[in-house]
Design a protein around this motif. Sequence first.
Motif, mmCIF file in Angstrom:
data_model
loop_
_atom_site.group_PDB
_atom_site.id
_atom_site.type_symbol
_atom_site.label_atom_id
_atom_site.label_comp_id
_atom_site.label_asym_id
_atom_site.label_seq_id
_atom_site.Cartn_x
_atom_site.Cartn_y
_atom_site.Cartn_z
ATOM 1 N N ARG A 1 15.109 24.564 -56.859
ATOM 2 C CA ARG A 1 16.086 23.648 -56.266
ATOM 3 C C ARG A 1 15.950 22.242 -56.857
ATOM 4 N N TYR A 2 14.720 21.822 -57.045
ATOM 5 C CA TYR A 2 14.486 20.502 -57.624
ATOM 6 C C TYR A 2 15.083 20.401 -59.031
ATOM 7 N N GLU A 3 14.818 21.375 -59.864
ATOM 8 C CA GLU A 3 15.285 21.313 -61.254
ATOM 9 C C GLU A 3 16.806 21.336 -61.336
ATOM 10 N N GLU A 4 17.438 22.180 -60.523
ATOM 11 C CA GLU A 4 18.901 22.196 -60.516
ATOM 12 C C GLU A 4 19.457 20.872 -59.984
ATOM 13 N N SER A 5 18.853 20.360 -58.934
ATOM 14 C CA SER A 5 19.323 19.101 -58.348
ATOM 15 C C SER A 5 19.251 17.954 -59.335
ATOM 16 N N LEU A 6 18.125 17.849 -60.034
ATOM 17 C CA LEU A 6 17.957 16.745 -60.976
ATOM 18 C C LEU A 6 18.998 16.826 -62.093
ATOM 19 N N GLU A 7 19.256 18.016 -62.581
ATOM 20 C CA GLU A 7 20.296 18.181 -63.609
ATOM 21 C C GLU A 7 21.669 17.772 -63.071
ATOM 22 N N ILE A 8 21.989 18.230 -61.881
ATOM 23 C CA ILE A 8 23.315 17.943 -61.303
ATOM 24 C C ILE A 8 23.496 16.441 -61.076
ATOM 25 N N ILE A 9 22.481 15.783 -60.511
ATOM 26 C CA ILE A 9 22.582 14.350 -60.227
ATOM 27 C C ILE A 9 22.838 13.567 -61.505
ATOM 28 N N GLN A 10 22.065 13.852 -62.553
ATOM 29 C CA GLN A 10 22.231 13.120 -63.805
ATOM 30 C C GLN A 10 23.606 13.362 -64.422
ATOM 31 N N ARG A 11 24.086 14.585 -64.341
ATOM 32 C CA ARG A 11 25.415 14.880 -64.893
ATOM 33 C C ARG A 11 26.529 14.279 -64.032
ATOM 34 N N ALA A 12 26.339 14.318 -62.712
ATOM 35 C CA ALA A 12 27.378 13.816 -61.805
ATOM 36 C C ALA A 12 27.578 12.316 -61.949
ATOM 37 N N TRP A 13 26.556 11.602 -62.424
ATOM 38 C CA TRP A 13 26.678 10.166 -62.624
ATOM 39 C C TRP A 13 27.504 9.803 -63.855
ATOM 40 N N VAL A 14 27.766 10.773 -64.735
ATOM 41 C CA VAL A 14 28.483 10.441 -65.976
ATOM 42 C C VAL A 14 29.675 11.350 -66.265
ATOM 43 N N GLU A 15 29.811 12.482 -65.552
ATOM 44 C CA GLU A 15 30.868 13.438 -65.861
ATOM 45 C C GLU A 15 31.940 13.474 -64.771
ATOM 46 N N ASP A 16 33.185 13.547 -65.198
ATOM 47 C CA ASP A 16 34.291 13.852 -64.299
ATOM 48 C C ASP A 16 34.436 15.371 -64.182
ATOM 49 N N ASP A 17 34.934 15.811 -63.035
ATOM 50 C CA ASP A 17 35.262 17.230 -62.847
ATOM 51 C C ASP A 17 34.109 18.158 -63.236
ATOM 52 N N LEU A 18 32.930 17.796 -62.737
ATOM 53 C CA LEU A 18 31.750 18.627 -62.990
ATOM 54 C C LEU A 18 31.816 19.890 -62.140
ATOM 55 N N ALA A 19 31.737 21.040 -62.780
ATOM 56 C CA ALA A 19 31.597 22.321 -62.081
ATOM 57 C C ALA A 19 30.223 22.886 -62.403
ATOM 58 N N TYR A 20 29.632 23.607 -61.444
ATOM 59 C CA TYR A 20 28.263 24.079 -61.640
ATOM 60 C C TYR A 20 28.094 25.455 -61.020
ATOM 61 N N GLU A 21 27.378 26.292 -61.732
ATOM 62 C CA GLU A 21 27.077 27.633 -61.236
ATOM 63 C C GLU A 21 25.596 27.891 -61.477
#
Length: 373
Positions: A130-150
Amino acid sequence: MGLKFWATLPFFRGDMSRPFSDIVAEQLDIAQAAEDLGFEGVIVPENHFQNYLTNPSSVAISSIIAAKTKRLRIQPSVIVLPYYHPLLVASEIGLLEALAPGRVSIGVARGGSRLQFDRIGVPYDEARGRYEESLEIIQRAWVEDDLAYEGKHFSFPKTTVVSRSENPLSIWVAAQSVEGITKVAQEGHNLLTSPNWGHFEPHGDLDTLLATYEKAVAESGKPRGEVMVMRHVWVGDTEEEALQYFDNIVDHSNHYMTIVQGGGENRNRNTRERLTRRVDGEMADFIHGGKIDAISVPREREGLFERMNDPIMTTPDRMIERFRHYEDIGVNHVVMHQGWGQPNDAILANMEKLATDVFPAFAEQQVVGAGAR
């Protein structure tokens, strides 16, 4: 780049009869003193369901501090990412940055104790994933529009965090073990650390840990992040004066050791064992009415400075000596932990003494005593 000094908000509630509102008010006074006395920043920690650290929301308290200060850097830290949905973390940090533009960073962690996991229903064995996925998502969400994640733990359709900052946000990853800090180095993050077993840390542990970090950075090919180390400090004109609150740090340490050992005592550990990743087993029943039934670990006050790297309870000249060594081994920031049950007026006075008697030795890099109290 020279050494910089931060404060932390301890949120220690050793006396559970005290109103929580009084504890909160004291923490805000510490943050204001850090602003007035020239500390670079303030760490705003959070933890849950026990009296060792009683702040349930680092972002909420950080927002209040943001509104009351002008220059102080503010770091909610550490946020245990597996407790939360990463999109909400990314959104809330963006809001905080809007309140204090250019002054916000975030400290994150996997979570070292299963106490909270067991109570909020997050499986402890999923913490790393959960930590590793969260850290990736947070960093991407700060710079990407329309982020989708699976992913295995988090999945969502295209989403934009509309509160995100235009300023780049600094991430600090908390790690205390050789395994943990090696991973931080390999990923190019800033390191926030206090070697395992925290209080009453023998000489050598921090040096060993940072030597491992530097080696891992060199092997990784990634840029070196900055290093922030938390220390328990108290300064006095004499050694005896500096040790005035020794019994308080022992009590505070007993609370901590009870948590990390699940009620047991840390016996006969060498440096290698202390710097091995802590793995919790079944949670012992050592909290009643929110108060930790702290074990008692005998501690010697004589020769503390010579025997222990932390706590640092000594005179200004010897404290400067210790911090010079930290510069030599690659520390960039020291977080001054000064709340273990002392009267808050004493904490504020000791912060001022640090700003007057210790910080000037590092004045070429440190803003000292701006608007001193």
